[in-house]
Motif scaffolding. Structure first.
Motif, PDB file in Angstrom:
ATOM      1  N   PHE A 131      21.932  19.770  47.916  1.00  0.00           N
ATOM      2  CA  PHE A 131      23.263  19.332  48.334  1.00  0.00           C
ATOM      3  C   PHE A 131      24.288  19.841  47.328  1.00  0.00           C
ATOM      4  O   PHE A 131      25.165  20.636  47.652  1.00  0.00           O
ATOM      5  CB  PHE A 131      23.298  17.806  48.427  1.00  0.00           C
ATOM      6  N   SER A 132      24.175  19.402  46.079  1.00  0.00           N
ATOM      7  CA  SER A 132      25.038  19.900  45.002  1.00  0.00           C
ATOM      8  C   SER A 132      24.544  19.333  43.680  1.00  0.00           C
ATOM      9  O   SER A 132      24.188  18.155  43.591  1.00  0.00           O
ATOM     10  CB  SER A 132      26.495  19.495  45.218  1.00  0.00           C
ATOM     11  N   ALA A 133      24.566  20.183  42.657  1.00  0.00           N
ATOM     12  CA  ALA A 133      24.183  19.731  41.315  1.00  0.00           C
ATOM     13  C   ALA A 133      25.317  19.000  40.618  1.00  0.00           C
ATOM     14  O   ALA A 133      25.113  18.468  39.523  1.00  0.00           O
ATOM     15  CB  ALA A 133      23.736  20.926  40.473  1.00  0.00           C
ATOM     16  N   GLY A 134      26.507  18.968  41.226  1.00  0.00           N
ATOM     17  CA  GLY A 134      27.617  18.207  40.652  1.00  0.00           C
ATOM     18  C   GLY A 134      28.777  19.083  40.218  1.00  0.00           C
ATOM     19  O   GLY A 134      28.867  20.258  40.550  1.00  0.00           O
ATOM     20  N   HIS A 135      29.685  18.470  39.480  1.00  0.00           N
ATOM     21  CA  HIS A 135      30.874  19.151  38.958  1.00  0.00           C
ATOM     22  C   HIS A 135      30.437  20.327  38.091  1.00  0.00           C
ATOM     23  O   HIS A 135      29.562  20.191  37.236  1.00  0.00           O
ATOM     24  CB  HIS A 135      31.686  18.151  38.137  1.00  0.00           C
ATOM     25  N   ASP A 136      31.045  21.487  38.289  1.00  0.00           N
ATOM     26  CA  ASP A 136      30.691  22.684  37.531  1.00  0.00           C
ATOM     27  C   ASP A 136      31.096  22.509  36.067  1.00  0.00           C
ATOM     28  O   ASP A 136      32.277  22.483  35.736  1.00  0.00           O
ATOM     29  CB  ASP A 136      31.390  23.894  38.145  1.00  0.00           C
ATOM     30  N   LEU A 137      30.110  22.392  35.176  1.00  0.00           N
ATOM     31  CA  LEU A 137      30.400  22.149  33.762  1.00  0.00           C
ATOM     32  C   LEU A 137      31.104  23.328  33.106  1.00  0.00           C
ATOM     33  O   LEU A 137      31.875  23.148  32.157  1.00  0.00           O
ATOM     34  CB  LEU A 137      29.113  21.814  33.012  1.00  0.00           C
ATOM     35  N   ASN A 138      30.865  24.526  33.609  1.00  0.00           N
ATOM     36  CA  ASN A 138      31.592  25.682  33.079  1.00  0.00           C
ATOM     37  C   ASN A 138      33.079  25.566  33.389  1.00  0.00           C
ATOM     38  O   ASN A 138      33.927  25.908  32.562  1.00  0.00           O
ATOM     39  CB  ASN A 138      31.039  26.982  33.670  1.00  0.00           C
ATOM     40  N   ASP A 139      33.401  25.070  34.571  1.00  0.00           N
ATOM     41  CA  ASP A 139      34.805  24.856  34.934  1.00  0.00           C
ATOM     42  C   ASP A 139      35.454  23.842  33.991  1.00  0.00           C
ATOM     43  O   ASP A 139      36.580  24.029  33.532  1.00  0.00           O
ATOM     44  CB  ASP A 139      34.908  24.359  36.376  1.00  0.00           C
ATOM     45  N   ILE A 140      34.737  22.750  33.719  1.00  0.00           N
ATOM     46  CA  ILE A 140      35.277  21.731  32.813  1.00  0.00           C
ATOM     47  C   ILE A 140      35.483  22.325  31.432  1.00  0.00           C
ATOM     48  O   ILE A 140      36.541  22.159  30.807  1.00  0.00           O
ATOM     49  CB  ILE A 140      34.319  20.520  32.719  1.00  0.00           C
ATOM     50  N   SER A 141      34.470  23.053  30.944  1.00  0.00           N
ATOM     51  CA  SER A 141      34.528  23.620  29.608  1.00  0.00           C
ATOM     52  C   SER A 141      35.680  24.602  29.452  1.00  0.00           C
ATOM     53  O   SER A 141      36.305  24.693  28.390  1.00  0.00           O
ATOM     54  CB  SER A 141      33.202  24.320  29.292  1.00  0.00           C
ATOM     55  N   GLU A 142      35.982  25.334  30.516  1.00  0.00           N
ATOM     56  CA  GLU A 142      37.046  26.337  30.462  1.00  0.00           C
ATOM     57  C   GLU A 142      38.427  25.750  30.745  1.00  0.00           C
ATOM     58  O   GLU A 142      39.423  26.474  30.716  1.00  0.00           O
ATOM     59  CB  GLU A 142      36.730  27.444  31.472  1.00  0.00           C
ATOM     60  N   GLY A 183      34.955  11.742  26.006  1.00  0.00           N
ATOM     61  CA  GLY A 183      34.512  11.319  24.690  1.00  0.00           C
ATOM     62  C   GLY A 183      34.640  12.441  23.672  1.00  0.00           C
ATOM     63  O   GLY A 183      34.727  13.623  24.034  1.00  0.00           O
ATOM     64  N   PRO A 184      34.611  12.112  22.395  1.00  0.00           N
ATOM     65  CA  PRO A 184      34.789  13.127  21.348  1.00  0.00           C
ATOM     66  C   PRO A 184      33.680  14.168  21.296  1.00  0.00           C
ATOM     67  O   PRO A 184      33.890  15.275  20.774  1.00  0.00           O
ATOM     68  CB  PRO A 184      34.822  12.296  20.059  1.00  0.00           C
ATOM     69  N   ASP A 185      32.510  13.838  21.841  1.00  0.00           N
ATOM     70  CA  ASP A 185      31.400  14.781  21.820  1.00  0.00           C
ATOM     71  C   ASP A 185      31.222  15.505  23.149  1.00  0.00           C
ATOM     72  O   ASP A 185      30.217  16.184  23.361  1.00  0.00           O
ATOM     73  CB  ASP A 185      30.103  14.068  21.441  1.00  0.00           C
ATOM     74  N   MET A 186      32.198  15.390  24.045  1.00  0.00           N
ATOM     75  CA  MET A 186      32.081  16.015  25.363  1.00  0.00           C
ATOM     76  C   MET A 186      31.876  17.524  25.264  1.00  0.00           C
ATOM     77  O   MET A 186      30.945  18.077  25.837  1.00  0.00           O
ATOM     78  CB  MET A 186      33.321  15.703  26.202  1.00  0.00           C
ATOM     79  N   GLN A 187      32.728  18.205  24.500  1.00  0.00           N
ATOM     80  CA  GLN A 187      32.649  19.656  24.419  1.00  0.00           C
ATOM     81  C   GLN A 187      31.335  20.123  23.804  1.00  0.00           C
ATOM     82  O   GLN A 187      30.720  21.088  24.268  1.00  0.00           O
ATOM     83  CB  GLN A 187      33.821  20.204  23.604  1.00  0.00           C
ATOM     84  N   ASP A 188      30.876  19.430  22.755  1.00  0.00           N
ATOM     85  CA  ASP A 188      29.602  19.799  22.128  1.00  0.00           C
ATOM     86  C   ASP A 188      28.442  19.666  23.107  1.00  0.00           C
ATOM     87  O   ASP A 188      27.545  20.531  23.156  1.00  0.00           O
ATOM     88  CB  ASP A 188      29.339  18.925  20.902  1.00  0.00           C
ATOM     89  N   ARG A 189      28.462  18.604  23.874  1.00  0.00           N
ATOM     90  CA  ARG A 189      27.385  18.383  24.829  1.00  0.00           C
ATOM     91  C   ARG A 189      27.369  19.469  25.914  1.00  0.00           C
ATOM     92  O   ARG A 189      26.314  20.000  26.273  1.00  0.00           O
ATOM     93  CB  ARG A 189      27.523  16.998  25.466  1.00  0.00           C
ATOM     94  N   ILE A 190      28.550  19.801  26.414  1.00  0.00           N
ATOM     95  CA  ILE A 190      28.630  20.822  27.460  1.00  0.00           C
ATOM     96  C   ILE A 190      28.270  22.193  26.895  1.00  0.00           C
ATOM     97  O   ILE A 190      27.533  22.959  27.520  1.00  0.00           O
ATOM     98  CB  ILE A 190      30.033  20.831  28.083  1.00  0.00           C
ATOM     99  N   ASN A 191      28.759  22.487  25.702  1.00  0.00           N
ATOM    100  CA  ASN A 191      28.457  23.778  25.073  1.00  0.00           C
ATOM    101  C   ASN A 191      26.950  23.950  24.884  1.00  0.00           C
ATOM    102  O   ASN A 191      26.390  25.031  25.128  1.00  0.00           O
ATOM    103  CB  ASN A 191      29.162  23.911  23.726  1.00  0.00           C
ATOM    104  N   ALA A 192      26.290  22.889  24.448  1.00  0.00           N
ATOM    105  CA  ALA A 192      24.848  22.956  24.239  1.00  0.00           C
ATOM    106  C   ALA A 192      24.120  23.210  25.555  1.00  0.00           C
ATOM    107  O   ALA A 192      23.145  23.971  25.613  1.00  0.00           O
ATOM    108  CB  ALA A 192      24.351  21.666  23.601  1.00  0.00           C
ATOM    109  N   PHE A 193      24.615  22.614  26.629  1.00  0.00           N
ATOM    110  CA  PHE A 193      23.995  22.809  27.947  1.00  0.00           C
ATOM    111  C   PHE A 193      24.232  24.228  28.446  1.00  0.00           C
ATOM    112  O   PHE A 193      23.323  24.892  28.929  1.00  0.00           O
ATOM    113  CB  PHE A 193      24.566  21.799  28.934  1.00  0.00           C
TER     114      PHE A 193
END
Length: 245
Positions: A60-71, A232-242
């Motif tokens: 169906f969908s894996a969810g919100h595109d994390l690359n879009d959020i990160s960019e 949260g303050p660790d949002m970018q780190d978490r997404i970058n690691a993924f």
């Protein structure tokens, strides 16, 4: 322009298909814009009596595109995604979300904006906002507890656990489960049973149920958009690691 959401009309049934199969139908602003346009068109189309929303390919969908959020995705306005899903929710036609395989976080918020969810036996649901240090802004805090109860919603939101099809059925997240091999045919057959009945009654019943369902939905959605804690303050780190995996 790439068709990120496909529409197929079949004798009163409109089938909308999220169409980024190579990206597991992850949700971008571009996809939402096309979804919004289809929703607006369907609202004006008296020939449509029921809508199925599904995903192309493996899920169906894996969810919100994390690359879009990160960019740093650009949205037309604050609360625009939520507004788009509210438009779908308020369609006079019944909307069925047909979920197979992955349906996580933003994708679950999309599915919850349908009138009900049918699941393939390989469906997997989850809310992972807390995994990425995010807070919901597309409707999760309002629709999930209305669907499964507030305690179960808290458990799902706090643990970020994955719920399989049978458990989704047990807790009331999904209304029925079909074998994957028969999923498309069984979902369409269900939609046809809806189409057999009065479109006037469907529209009237949707309005009646909405008007009397706990607190006004719009008040809750406005609160979610205006009062949410953001990222949260660790949002970018978490997404970058993924993203680097």
């Amino acid at each position: 322009m790439t068709d990120l959401v496909l529409r197929e009309d079949k004798d009163g049934l409109a089938v909308l298909t999220l169409n980024r199969p190579d990206k597991l139908n992850s949700l971008t602003v571009g996809l939402f814009k096309q979804l919004r346009n289809h929703i607006a068109d369907i609202r004006r189309d008296d020939s449509v009596g029921c809508v199925i929303l599904r995903g192309a390919g493996k899920c169906f969908s894996a969810g919100h595109d994390l690359n879009d959020i990160s960019e740093g995705e650009e949205v037309p306005s604050r609360g625009w995604h939520s507004e788009t899903l509210r438009m779908m929710e308020k369609l006079p036609q019944p909307v069925i979300a047909a979920v197979h395989s992955h349906c996580y976080t933003g994708a679950l918020e999309v599915a919850l904006a349908a009138d009900f969810i049918v699941a393939a036996d390989n469906a997997k649901f989850g809310d992972t906002h807390a995994k990425w240090a995010l807070t919901p802004i597309w409707g999760m805090s309002q629709r999930l507890p209305r669907r499964v109860g507030i305690a179960t919603a808290k458990k799902l939101m706090f643990t970020c656990e994955t719920v399989l099809a049978d458990e989704a059925l047990r807790i009331g997240l999904a209304e029925t489960v079909f074998p994957l091999s028969e999923f498309e045919a069984e979902t369409e057959a269900l939609a046809r049973r809806v189409l057999e009945n009065s479109s006037f009654s469907h529209a009237a019943n949707k309005h009646l149920l909405e008007a009397t369902d706990a607190d006004p939905m719009d008040a809750g959605l406005i609160w979610e958009v205006m009062e949410n804690e953001g990222t949260g303050p660790d949002m970018q780190d978490r997404i970058n690691a993924f993203v680097k995996k």
